[in-house]
Design a protein around this motif. Structure first.
Motif, PDB file in Angstrom:
ATOM      1  N   HIS A   1      -2.605   4.623  -3.151  1.00 16.52           N
ATOM      2  CA  HIS A   1      -3.689   5.382  -2.507  1.00 16.52           C
ATOM      3  C   HIS A   1      -3.401   6.864  -2.704  1.00 16.52           C
ATOM      4  O   HIS A   1      -2.520   7.427  -2.042  1.00 16.52           O
ATOM      5  CB  HIS A   1      -3.713   5.002  -1.016  1.00 16.52           C
ATOM      6  CG  HIS A   1      -4.749   5.722  -0.220  1.00 16.52           C
ATOM      7  ND1 HIS A   1      -4.769   5.684   1.151  1.00 16.52           N
ATOM      8  CD2 HIS A   1      -5.796   6.491  -0.587  1.00 16.52           C
ATOM      9  CE1 HIS A   1      -5.789   6.396   1.606  1.00 16.52           C
ATOM     10  NE2 HIS A   1      -6.429   6.905   0.567  1.00 16.52           N
TER      11      HIS A   1
ATOM     12  N   HIS B   1       0.856  -1.200   0.000  1.00 21.38           N
ATOM     13  CA  HIS B   1       0.000   0.000   0.000  1.00 21.38           C
ATOM     14  C   HIS B   1       0.884   1.238   0.000  1.00 21.38           C
ATOM     15  O   HIS B   1       1.759   1.400   0.869  1.00 21.38           O
ATOM     16  CB  HIS B   1      -0.887  -0.021   1.250  1.00 21.38           C
ATOM     17  CG  HIS B   1      -1.916   1.052   1.288  1.00 21.38           C
ATOM     18  ND1 HIS B   1      -3.083   1.005   0.553  1.00 21.38           N
ATOM     19  CD2 HIS B   1      -1.943   2.218   1.974  1.00 21.38           C
ATOM     20  CE1 HIS B   1      -3.801   2.097   0.814  1.00 21.38           C
ATOM     21  NE2 HIS B   1      -3.131   2.850   1.673  1.00 21.38           N
TER      22      HIS B   1
ATOM     23  N   MET C   1      -3.969  10.433  -2.087  1.00 22.17           N
ATOM     24  CA  MET C   1      -4.584  11.432  -1.227  1.00 22.17           C
ATOM     25  C   MET C   1      -4.146  12.802  -1.753  1.00 22.17           C
ATOM     26  O   MET C   1      -3.341  13.517  -1.133  1.00 22.17           O
ATOM     27  CB  MET C   1      -4.158  11.217   0.232  1.00 22.17           C
ATOM     28  CG  MET C   1      -4.819   9.984   0.846  1.00 22.17           C
ATOM     29  SD  MET C   1      -4.019   9.386   2.329  1.00 22.17           S
ATOM     30  CE  MET C   1      -2.738   8.372   1.586  1.00 22.17           C
TER      31      MET C   1
ATOM     32  N   ASP D   1      -8.335   0.853   6.052  1.00 16.76           N
ATOM     33  CA  ASP D   1      -7.020   1.490   6.090  1.00 16.76           C
ATOM     34  C   ASP D   1      -6.935   2.456   7.258  1.00 16.76           C
ATOM     35  O   ASP D   1      -7.617   3.481   7.277  1.00 16.76           O
ATOM     36  CB  ASP D   1      -6.841   2.231   4.747  1.00 16.76           C
ATOM     37  CG  ASP D   1      -5.519   2.918   4.615  1.00 16.76           C
ATOM     38  OD1 ASP D   1      -5.367   3.696   3.656  1.00 16.76           O
ATOM     39  OD2 ASP D   1      -4.633   2.692   5.468  1.00 16.76           O
TER      40      ASP D   1
ATOM     41  N   ASP E   1       1.024   5.223   0.042  1.00 20.55           N
ATOM     42  CA  ASP E   1       0.236   6.407   0.404  1.00 20.55           C
ATOM     43  C   ASP E   1       0.840   7.681  -0.164  1.00 20.55           C
ATOM     44  O   ASP E   1       1.813   8.204   0.363  1.00 20.55           O
ATOM     45  CB  ASP E   1       0.202   6.543   1.934  1.00 20.55           C
ATOM     46  CG  ASP E   1      -0.732   5.541   2.563  1.00 20.55           C
ATOM     47  OD1 ASP E   1      -0.338   4.899   3.547  1.00 20.55           O
ATOM     48  OD2 ASP E   1      -1.867   5.395   2.060  1.00 20.55           O
TER      49      ASP E   1
HETATM   50 ZN    ZN Z   1      -3.597   4.560   2.752  1.00 20.90          ZN
END
Ligand code: ZN
Ligand code: DX5
Length: 231
Positions: A86, A53, A88, A192, A55
């Protein structure tokens, strides 16, 4: 340049006997030692984690900045794990192809981000990646329903995005149940934030099948931590 074996990375990579084959563990590198990143990532892979994962934070959508394309393209050379990116970030549509070319296998955009969600999903698909939508803890499940059949995964955040090491929010379990109820067979539900061996059964019991864990994995016993989560 996209690697040719994107399609089979990490998707069915499970180790029977170690875990329930329907549960995927995705360690979040936000909690890793960036001075030893490839080494620590490989340790999670060898311990049985199927996804990684990643981020990506831009300091606008969330009040923190993490890393971007160079980290992903560097790691891509070292492992065949499924890269669960992911985003953001505001306006993810501007960067989807670049993350796909850097080696992303799945790309998750936030429904709360600027830009057109439908267009972002289309761009993720045309880049050859698995499309997913993330919901912040205070965003109701209803918001994602118009897209639930256009994506392969829904990420129900169990912390407010921006930082690792926060406390798990059990109130999100009701949303996980609602999404699972509305989901077609095979739709993945990822959770998450704040997940440890002690509470991993909770989101799974609510219907999640992809578990992100950062702090619970990247510590002084990575192998033992991964195996404890997969038990
Ligand atoms: Zn995340
Ligand atoms: C938070 C990130 C999460 C976080 C998880 O914005 O999306 O992936 O890194 O970290 P832990 O497992 O430490 O809560």
């Amino acid at each position: 340049m996209k690697s040719s074996n994107k399609k089979n990375r990490g998707r069915n990579k499970t180790r029977k006997g170690l875990i329930d084959i329907s549960i995927i563990l995705a360690p979040s590198i936000l909690a890793a030692d960036f001075g030893r990143l490839a080494e620590q990532v490989l340790e999670t892979e060898n311990a049985g984690a199927q996804w990684l994962h990643l981020d990506v934070m831009d300091g606008h959508f969330v009040p923190n900045i993490s890393f971007g394309i160079p980290v992903i393209s560097s790691l891509r050379k070292h492992t065949n794990m499924f890269f669960d990116v992911h985003l953001m970030i505001e306006h993810p549509e501007k960067y989807i192809k670049a993350f796909a070319d850097a080696g992303a296998d799945g790309i998750t955009v936030h429904i709360e981000a600027e830009g057109d969600t439908e267009e972002q999903i289309r761009l993720i698909k045309s880049a050859g990646c698995m499309p997913a939508i993330a919901l912040n803890p205070d965003t109701p499940a209803e918001k994602v329903m118009p897209y639930i059949n256009d994506v392969d995964m829904i990420l129900c955040m169990t912390v407010f995005p921006g930082y690792g090491g926060q406390a798990y929010m059990p109130e999100v379990e009701e949303k996980i149940r609602a999404v699972r109820k509305a989901a077609r067979p095979g739709l993945k539900i990822e959770v998450d934030g704040g997940i440890y061996a002690e509470n991993i059964h909770r989101p799974i019991g609510a219907g999640a099948d992809v578990i992100v864990a950062g702090t619970a994995v990247f510590n002084d016993d990575i192998t033992g931590s991964v195996k404890k989560l997969l038990r």
